[in-house]
Design an enzyme around this catalytic site. Structure first.
Site, PDB file in Angstrom:
ATOM      1  N   ARG A 211       0.830  -1.213   0.000  1.00 61.85           N
ATOM      2  CA  ARG A 211       0.000   0.000   0.000  1.00 61.85           C
ATOM      3  C   ARG A 211       0.859   1.256   0.000  1.00 61.85           C
ATOM      4  O   ARG A 211       0.546   2.242   0.664  1.00 61.85           O
ATOM      5  CB  ARG A 211      -0.948  -0.026   1.203  1.00 61.85           C
ATOM      6  CG  ARG A 211      -1.937  -1.193   1.169  1.00 61.85           C
ATOM      7  CD  ARG A 211      -2.896  -1.188   2.342  1.00 61.85           C
ATOM      8  NE  ARG A 211      -3.917  -2.214   2.191  1.00 61.85           N
ATOM      9  CZ  ARG A 211      -3.752  -3.489   2.557  1.00 61.85           C
ATOM     10  NH1 ARG A 211      -2.608  -3.880   3.099  1.00 61.85           N
ATOM     11  NH2 ARG A 211      -4.730  -4.370   2.383  1.00 61.85           N
ATOM     12  N   GLY A 215       2.553   0.980   3.921  1.00 59.48           N
ATOM     13  CA  GLY A 215       3.096  -0.302   4.328  1.00 59.48           C
ATOM     14  C   GLY A 215       2.537  -1.465   3.534  1.00 59.48           C
ATOM     15  O   GLY A 215       2.108  -1.316   2.383  1.00 59.48           O
ATOM     16  N   GLY A 240      10.373   0.930  -9.584  1.00 63.47           N
ATOM     17  CA  GLY A 240      11.093  -0.227  -9.080  1.00 63.47           C
ATOM     18  C   GLY A 240      10.811  -0.593  -7.634  1.00 63.47           C
ATOM     19  O   GLY A 240      11.360  -1.581  -7.130  1.00 63.47           O
ATOM     20  N   ASP A 243       9.089  -3.987  -7.341  1.00 65.05           N
ATOM     21  CA  ASP A 243      10.034  -5.031  -7.747  1.00 65.05           C
ATOM     22  C   ASP A 243      11.044  -5.296  -6.631  1.00 65.05           C
ATOM     23  O   ASP A 243      11.453  -6.439  -6.402  1.00 65.05           O
ATOM     24  CB  ASP A 243      10.760  -4.618  -9.020  1.00 65.05           C
ATOM     25  CG  ASP A 243       9.807  -4.117 -10.098  1.00 65.05           C
ATOM     26  OD1 ASP A 243       8.721  -4.700 -10.215  1.00 65.05           O
ATOM     27  OD2 ASP A 243      10.145  -3.139 -10.790  1.00 65.05           O
TER      28      ASP A 243
END
Length: 302
Positions: A211, A215, A240, A243
């Site tokens: 989120r 968090g 990123g 990822d």
């Protein structure tokens, strides 16, 4: 060995405001960034994809090698590298438009074998959308899971690439019996429909929903729900970040010797707090600098 399967591409990142601002090429792609992040964190990792012989493709592979990622599973082709044009909002959130016609990564085929010692395989993003490569990655996902290898999936929805949303949502549900760990953003979850409990019932041992600055939360088959707050940081952009979370979760599971569905189910509150906290710290570092620049192991505490 953790294998990351999916596309590598070039992000064209604006260096100013307005539609005609200069664009800086940056190495990217969700799976590619995950592989780089795993290498920087110190996990033995390999990248499984199809990459162009052009200058961009060469640069993509050079960075993986520099990071210690095994590129032996990478297929090569004469077609050009996929381009993604990024736009960054005032809060640092990134959106993308893609140039994908006739590009190298779309022609990925199922490899004869994965590297020796493969303990987990991670999938996601454009590679599971763009045919004919999507069907090949899907086949690899099913084959890998059938052999009992731990699998991770981050759908990382790029709605502009999906011509039939309902068909994709149905396909997503068909992958879940072959997925050990499902990670997705709250925005992805809303677009896909359903809930973590519904997805858990279909197959995964755990679902992690991120989120952003608020968090992330992990949901487990036994009814567990474990949340951590986001790390406060001056956000440059979010490119990123998701990822990096993928890589941090896989790395954290590996160092805990927990790359199995049984081990994931048994992590408990303390285990999940440590794992999610590590992922949140890693993502915060990525957000604190421009582009997909995930942290090295020495920059964050495991």
């Amino acid at each position: 060995m953790i294998v990351v399967a999916g596309e590598a591409l070039i992000d064209l990142v604006p260096q100013g405001t307005g539609a005609l601002s200069a664009l800086r090429p940056a190495l990217g792609g969700g799976p590619y960034n995950t592989a780089v992040a795993l290498g920087r964190l110190g996990s033995p990792a390999a990248f499984c994809s199809r990459v162009s012989y052009d200058a961009f493709g060469t640069a993509l592979l050079d960075r993986l090698r520099e990071t210690g990622v095994d590129v032996s599973p990478v297929q090569r082709g004469a077609e050009p590298t996929t381009l993604a044009v990024a736009s960054v909002d005032a809060d640092g959130s990134a959106a993308y438009s893609f140039y994908v016609q006739g590009t190298a990564d779309r022609l990925f085929s199922v490899p004869a074998a994965l590297p020796s010692g493969t303990r987990a395989v991670s999938f996601g993003t454009c590679s599971l959308v763009l045919e004919p490569g999507a069907s090949a990655y899907e086949e690899l996902l099913r084959e890998t899971a059938a052999r009992g290898v731990f699998t991770a999936l981050d759908p990382n929805i790029r709605a502009g690439l999906i011509p039939d949303p309902d068909a994709y949502r149905a396909r997503f549900k068909s992958w879940l019996p072959s997925v050990s760990l499902l990670k997705l953003s709250a925005e992805d979850a809303e677009w896909l429909g359903g809930s973590p409990r519904e997805w858990l019932a279909a197959g995964p041992a755990a679902v992690v929903v991120t989120r952003g600055g608020a968090g992330m939360t992990a949901y487990t088959r036994d009814g567990g729900e474990y949340a951590v707050a986001g790390e406060r940081v001056a956000v440059v952009d979010t490119i990123g970040a998701g990822d990096t979370v993928n890589a941090a979760l896989l790395h954290g599971l590996a160092v805990r010797n927990a790359l199995s569905e049984e081990a994931v189910s048994g992590l408990g509150a303390e285990g999940w707090a440590g794992l999610l906290g590590f992922a949140a710290r890693a993502a915060a570092v990525t957000c604190s600098r421009a582009g997909a620049e995930p942290p090295y192991a020495h920059e964050i505490a495991a």
